[in-house]
Design a protein around this motif. Sequence first.
Motif, PDB file in Angstrom:
ATOM      1  N   UNK A   1      -2.691   4.973   4.402  1.00 61.54           N
ATOM      2  CA  UNK A   1      -2.472   6.426   4.449  1.00 61.54           C
ATOM      3  C   UNK A   1      -1.525   6.804   3.321  1.00 61.54           C
ATOM      4  N   UNK A   2      -1.768   7.955   2.688  1.00 59.36           N
ATOM      5  CA  UNK A   2      -0.919   8.382   1.579  1.00 59.36           C
ATOM      6  C   UNK A   2       0.536   8.522   2.016  1.00 59.36           C
ATOM      7  N   UNK A   3       0.752   8.935   3.261  1.00 60.05           N
ATOM      8  CA  UNK A   3       2.121   9.131   3.755  1.00 60.05           C
ATOM      9  C   UNK A   3       2.829   7.804   4.011  1.00 60.05           C
ATOM     10  N   UNK A   4       2.066   6.729   4.243  1.00 62.86           N
ATOM     11  CA  UNK A   4       2.637   5.411   4.505  1.00 62.86           C
ATOM     12  C   UNK A   4       1.897   4.385   3.654  1.00 62.86           C
ATOM     13  N   UNK A   5       2.035   4.502   2.341  1.00 64.19           N
ATOM     14  CA  UNK A   5       1.273   3.655   1.424  1.00 64.19           C
ATOM     15  C   UNK A   5       1.650   2.183   1.541  1.00 64.19           C
ATOM     16  N   UNK A   6       2.826   1.913   2.106  1.00 63.74           N
ATOM     17  CA  UNK A   6       3.253   0.514   2.241  1.00 63.74           C
ATOM     18  C   UNK A   6       2.571  -0.199   3.398  1.00 63.74           C
ATOM     19  N   UNK A   7       1.918   0.560   4.288  1.00 62.31           N
ATOM     20  CA  UNK A   7       1.249  -0.030   5.457  1.00 62.31           C
ATOM     21  C   UNK A   7      -0.235  -0.195   5.157  1.00 62.31           C
ATOM     22  N   UNK A   8      -0.727  -1.438   5.175  1.00 64.99           N
ATOM     23  CA  UNK A   8      -2.145  -1.701   4.985  1.00 64.99           C
ATOM     24  C   UNK A   8      -2.815  -1.854   6.349  1.00 64.99           C
ATOM     25  N   UNK A   9      -3.916  -1.165   6.530  1.00 67.52           N
ATOM     26  CA  UNK A   9      -4.634  -1.182   7.797  1.00 67.52           C
ATOM     27  C   UNK A   9      -6.013  -1.808   7.591  1.00 67.52           C
TER      28      UNK A   9
END
Length: 356
Positions: free
Chosen positions: A230-238
Motif C-alpha cells: 500500500x502506498x501509505x505503508x510501502x515498507x509492508x509487503x503483502x
Amino acid sequence: MNTKTTILKKALYIIIPLVLIAIVVIKLKNNKEITQSKVYQYDKEQAINVQADTLQIENVNAEFYYSGTFEPNKETKISAEIQGKINVVLVDVGSVVNKGQSLVQLDNSLLKLQMQTIEVQIEGLEADVNRYTILAKADAIQGIQLEKSELGLKSAKVQRATLLEQINKTTIKAPFNGVVTAKLSEEGAFAAPGVPLLQITDITNLKFTVNVPENELSQFKLNQKYSLSADAYSEILLPGKTTMIGSKANIGSSFPVQFTVNNTSDLKIKSGMFGKVILKTADQEKGIIISASAIVGTANQPQVYLIKNGKSVLQNITISKKIQNKAIASNGLNEGDVIVTNGFINLFDGANVTVK
C-alpha cells in the motif's frame, strides 16, 4: 467649352477609380505588414530547452509496478426484515463486529404480548387434548372432538413459532466479521425491509485490482503469488494471489487483473487505499532501460532524440520489451548517450538544444 468639359469628365472617370484602387492596395499592404509583425515567427536557430537523461547499463531484472486500489472482500448494507421502531443501535462507525453479534434492536413489545396470548391458548388446548384423550378412550365423546383439539393445538404451535421467528428478527445481527463503516439510522427511527441501517465492511481479506495493457497481460498467471504494498505503508509487503484475469478490455484497451490479499493483523490496509503490485523480470541480464515518455516515432519504428554537441539527433532504436512506463532498448543506444525525456514542443532533428 463643352468639348473641354467632356474631356475633363472622362479623365476624372478614369483617374478617380485608379486613385481608389491605389489607396486600397496601399491599405492592404500596410495591414499585411502589421499582421505579419504580430505573428510569432519561430526562429529555428533558437535553442530549445529540454530535459535529458544520461543512459546507463542497468539490471534488466529491475522491479516494475502496476498501480491499483484495495477493495473490501465483503461489504453489505444491513436492513431489517420486518417493520418496527428502532429501540437502540448497539454499534457505531468504526466498531469491530463478529458474525452473529447484535447490532440493532427493534421494538418487539407487541409481538411479545401476542406471544403470551398464544402461550395461554396452547396451555388451554393442551389441557383439552389431554382431557378429550381420556374421554375418547372411555367412549364418552366422539373422536372428532379430540381431532379438532389436536388440530387447534398444532395451529397454535405454528403461530407461536411464527411469532418467535418475528421476535428473533427484531434483533438485527452481523452477517459476517467486519467493521461498521456507515451508520445510516438512529434510535427512534422507523425500520422497514430494504431501508439500510448500517454498512458492514470486511477488510480482513482484501481485493486488489490493476489494469494491464494487452501486450503485458502474459506476465500474470492465475493462482500465482505476487508481492503487493500500500502506498501509505510501502515498507509492508503483502502476499497476494491472482484470482481473476479479465476477459474483456475496458475503455483504455487494458484488462483488469485482480488479487486477493490478507490484511495485516491490525487491519492497517483500508478499503480505497492505493497500492502497487511488484513485478520482477525473470531474465538475469543487463541492458539499457529508458522511460517510455522519451520514445517518439511509430510503434513499428520507435525513435529517440539524442543530444550531441548541443544539437538534437533523431535516432532509430529497437525495443525488446515494454513494461508499464519503462522500455528496454536492445539496439540503437549506448551507455553514456544523452536522450531527451521532456520538452518535445518545436523539437526537430538538428535543432539547437539546452538542457534544463
